[in-house]
Design a protein around this motif. Sequence first.
Motif, PDB file in Angstrom:
ATOM      1  N   THR A   1       0.844  -1.192   0.000  1.00 13.37           N
ATOM      2  CA  THR A   1       0.000   0.000   0.000  1.00 13.37           C
ATOM      3  C   THR A   1       0.880   1.243   0.000  1.00 13.37           C
ATOM      4  O   THR A   1       2.012   1.228   0.495  1.00 13.37           O
TER       5      THR A   1
ATOM      6  N   SER B   1       0.625   5.754   0.265  1.00 15.36           N
ATOM      7  CA  SER B   1      -0.120   6.994   0.437  1.00 15.36           C
ATOM      8  C   SER B   1       0.843   8.143   0.178  1.00 15.36           C
ATOM      9  O   SER B   1       1.947   8.170   0.743  1.00 15.36           O
TER      10      SER B   1
ATOM     11  N   SER C   1      -4.188   7.299  -2.148  1.00 16.75           N
ATOM     12  CA  SER C   1      -3.888   5.945  -1.678  1.00 16.75           C
ATOM     13  C   SER C   1      -3.935   4.965  -2.841  1.00 16.75           C
ATOM     14  O   SER C   1      -4.811   5.060  -3.711  1.00 16.75           O
TER      15      SER C   1
END
Length: 221
Positions: A134, A136, A184
């Motif tokens: 992930t 961001s 994101s």
Amino acid sequence: MKRLVLTLLAGLGLLAGCTKDNIAPPDAQLSGRITYQDQALNVRGGGNVQLELWQRGEFFRNKIPVYVAQDGSYSATLLPGEYKLTRLRDNGPWANNTDSITVQVQGNTVVDVPVQPYFTLGTATIAKSGSNVTASVQVSQVGTRALDGVVLFLSYTQFVDVSNQTASSTKSGPDVADLTQPISLTTAIPSSAKGAVYARVGVRIQGVGELLYSPVQKLDL
């Protein structure tokens, strides 16, 4: 007469050889970074983003290509002297600026090259989450071009970009409603990945061939 001609030719050959041998090899180092507000801009490596050095002499004008690494740094080994350092047109995620920078190279010389990017990236938070990676990141617009998309790239090696990646996920420009908020992204880790993967975020800009990137991060699996 024939012997005299041969002797003269031999002497000229020896003189030419000595002259060639007496030319010192390049021993001066020019290095620096591509910067915006004193911060290095990360780009695609592999020689895709370049600068040019020009040296003018009495009977010559030499062009020397200088390749920018993926962390925005560059270096070249040169003969001491004065050079013109130029930014190539349409060869980076920034506005064209073909004004040259006069550089006096002597010993170890450091010269940063300022540019005006269309977008900037804040610090990217990239982490492994189960079988995914992930990210961001805050993307800010500072130029006139529109955002085409934001991409999270994964690679098996430390070289990560649109040409060197094993997996990626994209959020297109129209899907980014508010640039004041972090963006994101999630990318699945390939099942063949072993030991570690490398990741970074890229920003695609409409009408521009090169992406702007975050620094590469290594993620242990």
